[in-house]
Design a protein around this motif. Structure first.
Motif, short mmCIF file in Angstrom:
data_model
loop_
_atom_site.label_atom_id
_atom_site.label_comp_id
_atom_site.label_asym_id
_atom_site.label_seq_id
_atom_site.Cartn_x
_atom_site.Cartn_y
_atom_site.Cartn_z
N MET A 1 23.40 42.06 -23.26
CA MET A 1 23.87 43.07 -22.38
C MET A 1 23.73 42.88 -20.96
N GLY A 2 24.47 42.97 -20.23
CA GLY A 2 25.05 42.19 -18.55
C GLY A 2 24.46 43.00 -17.59
N TYR A 3 24.88 42.87 -16.50
CA TYR A 3 24.38 43.39 -14.95
C TYR A 3 24.92 44.84 -14.91
N ARG A 4 23.93 45.33 -15.10
CA ARG A 4 24.81 47.15 -14.30
C ARG A 4 24.04 47.33 -12.36
N GLN A 5 24.60 47.90 -11.57
CA GLN A 5 23.52 48.45 -10.70
C GLN A 5 23.56 49.68 -11.10
#
Length: 48
Positions: free
Chosen positions: A1-5
């Motif tokens: 899972m990538g970075y999410r703001q």
């Protein structure tokens, strides 16, 4: 899972949780992220 703001809504939820003196864990559950994310967001956006 990538970075999410965090969304603006999530930031408002964190603010509301702080005003109600909720724990970081409780706020994180409400927002749907980890307690460390909430902690970093609070540290980043408060002046001391």
């Amino acid at each position: 899972m990538g970075y999410r703001q965090l969304t603006q809504r999530q930031r408002y939820q964190i603010e509301a949780g702080l005003q109600h003196r909720c724990s970081l864990r409780a706020i994180a559950q409400l927002v749907g992220c980890s307690s460390s994310t909430v902690s970093r967001e609070i540290r980043r956006n408060t002046s001391a």
